[in-house]
Design a protein around this motif. Structure first.
Motif, PDB file in Angstrom:
ATOM      1  N   LYS A 177      41.134   8.490  10.829  1.00 20.88           N
ATOM      2  CA  LYS A 177      41.930   9.127  11.870  1.00 20.88           C
ATOM      3  C   LYS A 177      41.757   8.459  13.232  1.00 20.88           C
ATOM      4  O   LYS A 177      42.623   8.584  14.093  1.00 20.88           O
ATOM      5  CB  LYS A 177      41.578  10.621  11.972  1.00 20.88           C
ATOM      6  N   ARG A 178      40.629   7.774  13.424  1.00 18.60           N
ATOM      7  CA  ARG A 178      40.430   7.065  14.706  1.00 18.60           C
ATOM      8  C   ARG A 178      41.148   5.720  14.724  1.00 18.60           C
ATOM      9  O   ARG A 178      41.289   5.117  15.795  1.00 18.60           O
ATOM     10  CB  ARG A 178      38.930   6.883  14.967  1.00 18.60           C
ATOM     11  N   GLU A 179      41.545   5.224  13.582  1.00 19.07           N
ATOM     12  CA  GLU A 179      42.243   3.944  13.502  1.00 19.07           C
ATOM     13  C   GLU A 179      43.747   4.184  13.687  1.00 19.07           C
ATOM     14  O   GLU A 179      44.372   4.848  12.869  1.00 19.07           O
ATOM     15  CB  GLU A 179      41.976   3.299  12.139  1.00 19.07           C
ATOM     16  N   PRO A 180      44.365   3.691  14.764  1.00 14.72           N
ATOM     17  CA  PRO A 180      45.779   3.994  15.035  1.00 14.72           C
ATOM     18  C   PRO A 180      46.706   3.664  13.874  1.00 14.72           C
ATOM     19  O   PRO A 180      47.613   4.430  13.573  1.00 14.72           O
ATOM     20  CB  PRO A 180      46.088   3.140  16.270  1.00 14.72           C
ATOM     21  N   ARG A 181      46.472   2.557  13.191  1.00 13.30           N
ATOM     22  CA  ARG A 181      47.388   2.160  12.122  1.00 13.30           C
ATOM     23  C   ARG A 181      47.232   3.028  10.866  1.00 13.30           C
ATOM     24  O   ARG A 181      48.093   3.001   9.978  1.00 13.30           O
ATOM     25  CB  ARG A 181      47.164   0.685  11.749  1.00 13.30           C
ATOM     26  N   LEU A 182      46.121   3.805  10.799  1.00 14.99           N
ATOM     27  CA  LEU A 182      45.876   4.649   9.629  1.00 14.99           C
ATOM     28  C   LEU A 182      45.977   6.139   9.932  1.00 14.99           C
ATOM     29  O   LEU A 182      45.906   6.956   9.011  1.00 14.99           O
ATOM     30  CB  LEU A 182      44.478   4.364   9.059  1.00 14.99           C
ATOM     31  N   SER A 183      46.133   6.496  11.204  1.00 18.31           N
ATOM     32  CA  SER A 183      45.984   7.903  11.600  1.00 18.31           C
ATOM     33  C   SER A 183      47.018   8.825  10.968  1.00 18.31           C
ATOM     34  O   SER A 183      46.791  10.023  10.841  1.00 18.31           O
ATOM     35  CB  SER A 183      46.063   8.023  13.131  1.00 18.31           C
ATOM     36  N   ASP A 184      48.172   8.274  10.557  1.00 22.39           N
ATOM     37  CA  ASP A 184      49.209   9.111   9.955  1.00 22.39           C
ATOM     38  C   ASP A 184      49.048   9.257   8.442  1.00 22.39           C
ATOM     39  O   ASP A 184      49.832   9.961   7.802  1.00 22.39           O
ATOM     40  CB  ASP A 184      50.601   8.531  10.244  1.00 22.39           C
ATOM     41  N   VAL A 185      48.052   8.590   7.852  1.00 22.63           N
ATOM     42  CA  VAL A 185      47.864   8.661   6.398  1.00 22.63           C
ATOM     43  C   VAL A 185      47.232  10.019   6.041  1.00 22.63           C
ATOM     44  O   VAL A 185      46.154  10.346   6.530  1.00 22.63           O
ATOM     45  CB  VAL A 185      46.964   7.512   5.895  1.00 22.63           C
ATOM     46  N   PRO A 186      47.886  10.837   5.203  1.00 21.88           N
ATOM     47  CA  PRO A 186      47.294  12.126   4.820  1.00 21.88           C
ATOM     48  C   PRO A 186      46.068  11.940   3.915  1.00 21.88           C
ATOM     49  O   PRO A 186      46.060  11.077   3.033  1.00 21.88           O
ATOM     50  CB  PRO A 186      48.435  12.833   4.080  1.00 21.88           C
ATOM     51  N   VAL A 187      45.038  12.760   4.155  1.00 19.59           N
ATOM     52  CA  VAL A 187      43.792  12.700   3.388  1.00 19.59           C
ATOM     53  C   VAL A 187      43.581  14.039   2.685  1.00 19.59           C
ATOM     54  O   VAL A 187      43.564  15.088   3.337  1.00 19.59           O
ATOM     55  CB  VAL A 187      42.589  12.390   4.307  1.00 19.59           C
ATOM     56  N   ILE A 188      43.430  14.001   1.362  1.00 21.58           N
ATOM     57  CA  ILE A 188      43.121  15.200   0.578  1.00 21.58           C
ATOM     58  C   ILE A 188      41.674  15.083   0.088  1.00 21.58           C
ATOM     59  O   ILE A 188      41.320  14.123  -0.599  1.00 21.58           O
ATOM     60  CB  ILE A 188      44.074  15.340  -0.623  1.00 21.58           C
ATOM     61  N   PHE A 189      40.839  16.046   0.453  1.00 17.27           N
ATOM     62  CA  PHE A 189      39.442  16.044   0.025  1.00 17.27           C
ATOM     63  C   PHE A 189      39.319  16.610  -1.393  1.00 17.27           C
ATOM     64  O   PHE A 189      40.054  17.533  -1.784  1.00 17.27           O
ATOM     65  CB  PHE A 189      38.596  16.885   0.978  1.00 17.27           C
ATOM     66  N   ILE A 190      38.360  16.062  -2.148  1.00 19.03           N
ATOM     67  CA  ILE A 190      38.023  16.561  -3.486  1.00 19.03           C
ATOM     68  C   ILE A 190      36.516  16.823  -3.507  1.00 19.03           C
ATOM     69  O   ILE A 190      35.728  15.956  -3.118  1.00 19.03           O
ATOM     70  CB  ILE A 190      38.390  15.544  -4.586  1.00 19.03           C
TER      71      ILE A 190
ATOM     72  N   SER B 174      33.541  27.180   4.762  1.00 20.03           N
ATOM     73  CA  SER B 174      33.086  26.387   5.908  1.00 20.03           C
ATOM     74  C   SER B 174      33.292  24.891   5.669  1.00 20.03           C
ATOM     75  O   SER B 174      33.595  24.132   6.604  1.00 20.03           O
ATOM     76  CB  SER B 174      31.605  26.679   6.191  1.00 20.03           C
ATOM     77  N   GLN B 175      33.134  24.464   4.405  1.00 15.19           N
ATOM     78  CA  GLN B 175      33.372  23.055   4.092  1.00 15.19           C
ATOM     79  C   GLN B 175      34.857  22.712   4.199  1.00 15.19           C
ATOM     80  O   GLN B 175      35.235  21.635   4.658  1.00 15.19           O
ATOM     81  CB  GLN B 175      32.859  22.749   2.674  1.00 15.19           C
ATOM     82  N   LYS B 176      35.703  23.662   3.758  1.00  6.61           N
ATOM     83  CA  LYS B 176      37.149  23.445   3.913  1.00  6.61           C
ATOM     84  C   LYS B 176      37.513  23.339   5.389  1.00  6.61           C
ATOM     85  O   LYS B 176      38.284  22.469   5.802  1.00  6.61           O
ATOM     86  CB  LYS B 176      37.928  24.596   3.276  1.00  6.61           C
ATOM     87  N   THR B 177      36.936  24.240   6.176  1.00  7.90           N
ATOM     88  CA  THR B 177      37.233  24.215   7.619  1.00  7.90           C
ATOM     89  C   THR B 177      36.822  22.890   8.228  1.00  7.90           C
ATOM     90  O   THR B 177      37.556  22.299   9.034  1.00  7.90           O
ATOM     91  CB  THR B 177      36.493  25.368   8.319  1.00  7.90           C
ATOM     92  N   ARG B 178      35.651  22.391   7.855  1.00  9.05           N
ATOM     93  CA  ARG B 178      35.202  21.104   8.388  1.00  9.05           C
ATOM     94  C   ARG B 178      36.161  19.986   7.987  1.00  9.05           C
ATOM     95  O   ARG B 178      36.461  19.092   8.774  1.00  9.05           O
ATOM     96  CB  ARG B 178      33.796  20.796   7.871  1.00  9.05           C
ATOM     97  N   GLY B 179      36.657  20.056   6.730  1.00 14.47           N
ATOM     98  CA  GLY B 179      37.603  19.045   6.268  1.00 14.47           C
ATOM     99  C   GLY B 179      38.867  19.019   7.098  1.00 14.47           C
ATOM    100  O   GLY B 179      39.375  17.958   7.463  1.00 14.47           O
ATOM    101  N   PHE B 180      39.388  20.207   7.432  1.00 15.05           N
ATOM    102  CA  PHE B 180      40.602  20.255   8.245  1.00 15.05           C
ATOM    103  C   PHE B 180      40.318  19.819   9.678  1.00 15.05           C
ATOM    104  O   PHE B 180      41.173  19.216  10.334  1.00 15.05           O
ATOM    105  CB  PHE B 180      41.187  21.667   8.230  1.00 15.05           C
TER     106      PHE B 180
ATOM    107  N   GLY C 183      41.744  16.240   7.625  1.00 14.84           N
ATOM    108  CA  GLY C 183      42.285  16.362   6.286  1.00 14.84           C
ATOM    109  C   GLY C 183      43.476  17.300   6.240  1.00 14.84           C
ATOM    110  O   GLY C 183      43.629  18.172   7.101  1.00 14.84           O
ATOM    111  N   VAL C 184      44.338  17.111   5.234  1.00 17.17           N
ATOM    112  CA  VAL C 184      45.509  17.968   5.096  1.00 17.17           C
ATOM    113  C   VAL C 184      45.356  18.946   3.945  1.00 17.17           C
ATOM    114  O   VAL C 184      46.145  19.888   3.838  1.00 17.17           O
ATOM    115  CB  VAL C 184      46.793  17.123   4.897  1.00 17.17           C
ATOM    116  N   ASP C 185      44.366  18.751   3.078  1.00 17.26           N
ATOM    117  CA  ASP C 185      44.204  19.642   1.932  1.00 17.26           C
ATOM    118  C   ASP C 185      42.786  19.491   1.389  1.00 17.26           C
ATOM    119  O   ASP C 185      42.054  18.551   1.747  1.00 17.26           O
ATOM    120  CB  ASP C 185      45.232  19.309   0.850  1.00 17.26           C
ATOM    121  N   TYR C 186      42.387  20.412   0.496  1.00 13.52           N
ATOM    122  CA  TYR C 186      41.035  20.439  -0.041  1.00 13.52           C
ATOM    123  C   TYR C 186      41.130  20.973  -1.473  1.00 13.52           C
ATOM    124  O   TYR C 186      41.579  22.094  -1.684  1.00 13.52           O
ATOM    125  CB  TYR C 186      40.171  21.361   0.841  1.00 13.52           C
ATOM    126  N   ILE C 187      40.751  20.154  -2.440  1.00 16.23           N
ATOM    127  CA  ILE C 187      40.827  20.523  -3.854  1.00 16.23           C
ATOM    128  C   ILE C 187      39.409  20.610  -4.412  1.00 16.23           C
ATOM    129  O   ILE C 187      38.594  19.709  -4.207  1.00 16.23           O
ATOM    130  CB  ILE C 187      41.641  19.495  -4.655  1.00 16.23           C
TER     131      ILE C 187
END
Length: 613
Positions: A73-86, A93-99, A103-107
């Motif tokens: 997310k700190r890299e401008p060229r990558l900041s728009d790439v969605p990240v889904i945690f697994i 609390s872990q989901k909250t930290r991910g968002f 992150g856009v989702d948590y599985i």
């Protein structure tokens, strides 16, 4: 090969070979895949190629998923790439930290293949829609630049208002009085050039729209201090009351000592151009709204609190997390729950509503888990419980705060994936459903009082939505009245919704909220009168009658609804303006609207002529 290259690229990051193999086998039919077995390898991969989505394991040896996501997310060229945690960790609390890290989702593991595919598809689709919106914005920018270029070319050949301002001792006139104005002023403003001369002269600031005057002053002051030219786009009010958009290009003239001598400029009419630009902006806003839900047709409201609710509903619809809707009785919690369901990927699946307060403790398992034939006396056939009926869709738990501790324990086990067994059965059921709950209680207080399990609270309370009571959104009352009137059966004569009645409705606090408003309005339409607290609205004489004054109904009983509402709004606005001595700013603040809206309504209702009466 060309078709293969067009597939979206998904980067799978996991140090577990088994998980990698499962994910790759499920995703490779629809997507191009990249694989990295550590956070470091993933970042190295993304230096060479930008994926469309990253599936990211949380627990990895060199750096955890949260740290990797932070780098992305700190890299401008990558900041728009969605990240889904697994992750194996199913902790809010872990989901909250991910968002929080982007992150856009948590599985949670173990995961369902269909769930992973659905979430990947959804977030790639959202990313593609955002990219489409960016491309559209870029196209709009090009069109606006072309419009400006064309306008500059046209202005050289169009008649305009040329002027020279009065400057005394290096200080410009406060009202922008002029000592020269061209004949073009008549066509632009409706005022003859002579009107800007003489003792009772108009200044250029006098014909500027009241809301734009301060911006004009600040822009000119700043430009003169820096001795540079300036351009302004603002509105003027013509001699016949029409609002026009103008474009001004001006500059100050200074003597050798740097003292301001005069200000000269040209003002041109750009009303049509501005309307076109505003139209393009509105089209852009419509595209933005496509990223939000289109499912609020049954929720009536346009007040700021309701706009915030609509925004939360749209966001909640884009996730699979549990939602709790808080609000007083009668505020429309079930409507909001249905709106979240309609906004979600489960919209074409069942929406099962359950009133938790209406289910006795001894029937809880039968209602929620179902039962098999012969499980008890009267069980003549198998019956699915509400959890099974909500499979694939949404389970709406109304009056959540009424669930007993025993019921919470049983339900918690089921919703955490451990499943349940129907009464009298032996087969374990694990339906896939999403929970949306509603309550008028303070659940945190019930946890503190020991009436709600803490683990159950945190499992359910992920996305809270607070519905405002009607007394905090009274500007929506006319819209609600119109909505309910349109739904009222057209049978016989109805009593009038005149200004007096509407004003009484606006002043009442509605402790029963929208449900009370709905019932009160229909009672008024039926009886011709109604009691609002200590105030009686209508009278026995106001009830529907066959005839008045020789068999003719008065004119206001024959008005269309829109006319009656307009009449009330005009009378109410006029009364508030008079009470505030026609001070626009104070009136706008009291009404809860901006000054631009107030000016538009004054013009719409022709109230300019009422000032001073």
């Amino acid at each position: 090969m060309e078709q293969e290259y067009e597939k979206p690229l998904v980067l799978v990051v996991d140090d577990d070979p088994t998980n990698l193999r499962i994910l790759v086998s499920k995703l490779n039919r629809e997507y191009r895949l990249g694989v990295a077995k550590s956070g470091t390898k993933a970042l190295e991969y993304m230096k060479k190629q930008i994926p469309d989505l990253v599936l990211l394991d949380v627990m990895m040896p060199d750096m955890d998923g949260y740290e990797v996501c932070g780098h992305i997310k700190r890299e401008p060229r990558l900041s728009d790439v969605p990240v889904i945690f697994i992750s194996y960790v199913d902790d809010p609390s872990q989901k909250t930290r991910g968002f929080e890290v982007g992150g856009v989702d948590y599985i949670t593991k173990p995961f369902h293949d269909a769930e992973v595919l659905a979430r990947v598809r959804t977030h790639i689709m959202i990313k593609q829609m955002r990219e489409q919106l960016k491309r559209h914005n870029a196209q709009i920018g090009k069109e606006l630049d072309e419009h400006r270029r064309q306008l500059l070319a046209l202005l050289d050949n169009l008649p305009g208002l040329a002027y020279r301002e009065i400057v005394a001792e290096g200080i410009p006139d406060a009202r922008r009085a002029v000592n020269f104005v061209s004949d073009g002023v008549l066509g632009l403003t409706g005022y003859a050039p002579e009107r800007f001369m003489g003792e009772e002269r108009l200044g250029l600031l006098d014909i500027a729209h009241e809301e734009d005057r301060e911006t004009i002053r600040r822009t000119i002051d700043a430009a003169l201090k820096e001795r540079r030219r300036w351009e302004l786009i603002y509105r003027i009010i013509t001699a016949w009351g029409e609002e026009k958009w103008v474009w001004e290009q001006s500059s100050g003239a200074f003597d050798a000592s740097g003292k301001l001598i005069t200000i000269e400029g040209l003002v041109n009419d750009i009303t049509e151009k501005q309307k076109n630009e505003l139209g393009i902006r509105r089209e852009n806003e419509k595209l933005r709204e496509r990223l939000k839900a289109r499912c609020f047709t049954n929720i009536v409201g346009d007040s700021p609190p309701m706009r915030e609710v609509f925004e939360l509903i749209a966001r909640a619809g884009g996730t699979e997390d549990c939602v709790v809707i808080f609000g007083e009785s009668g505020t429309g919690k079930e409507l909001a729950a249905r709106a979240v369901h309609e906004c979600s990927a489960r919209c074409d699946k069942p929406f099962i509503a359950v009133n938790c307060g209406a289910i006795p403790e001894n029937l809880f398992e039968s209602e929620f888990f179902g039962y098999k034939k012969g499980a008890f006396t009267g069980a003549l056939a198998d019956r699915k419980g509400c959890l099974d009926r909500a499979d694939g869709g949404t389970l709406f738990l109304d009056e959540l705060g009424e669930l007993s501790l025993s019921a919470q324990t049983k339900l918690l086990r089921a919703i955490e994936g451990q499943g349940f067994t129907p009464v009298g059965g032996s087969e374990l059921h694990k339906p896939n459903f999403r929970i949306i709950a509603a309550t008028n209680r303070n659940l945190a207080e019930r946890v503190g009082e020991g009436k709600m399990r803490e683990d159950f609270f945190y499992r359910i309370h992920v996305i809270p939505i607070h519905l405002p009571p009607l007394r905090q959104r009274k500007e929506d009352i006319p819209l609600l009245v119109e909505y309910f009137l349109n739904a009222y059966p057209r049978v016989g004569d109805l009593p009038a919704m005149n200004g007096e009645v509407m004003q009484a409705f606006m002043q009442y606090d509605w402790p029963g909220n929208i449900r009370e408003l709905h019932n009160t309005l229909y009672r008024y339409l039926t009886l011709g009168k109604v009691q609002l607290g200590t105030l009686q609205v209508g009278s026995d004489q106001a009830a529907p009658a066959e005839c008045l004054d020789g068999g003719q109904r008065p004119a206001f009983l024959q008005e269309p609804l829109a006319t009656a509402l307009d009449r009330f709004e005009r009378d109410y606005l006029l009364e508030i303006l008079r009470r505030n001595e026609w001070k626009r700013a104070e009136t706008a603040e009291l009404l809860g609207i901006d000054r631009r809206t107030l000016f538009r309504k004054i013009k719409q209702f022709g109230l300019e002529d009422e000032e001073g009466k």
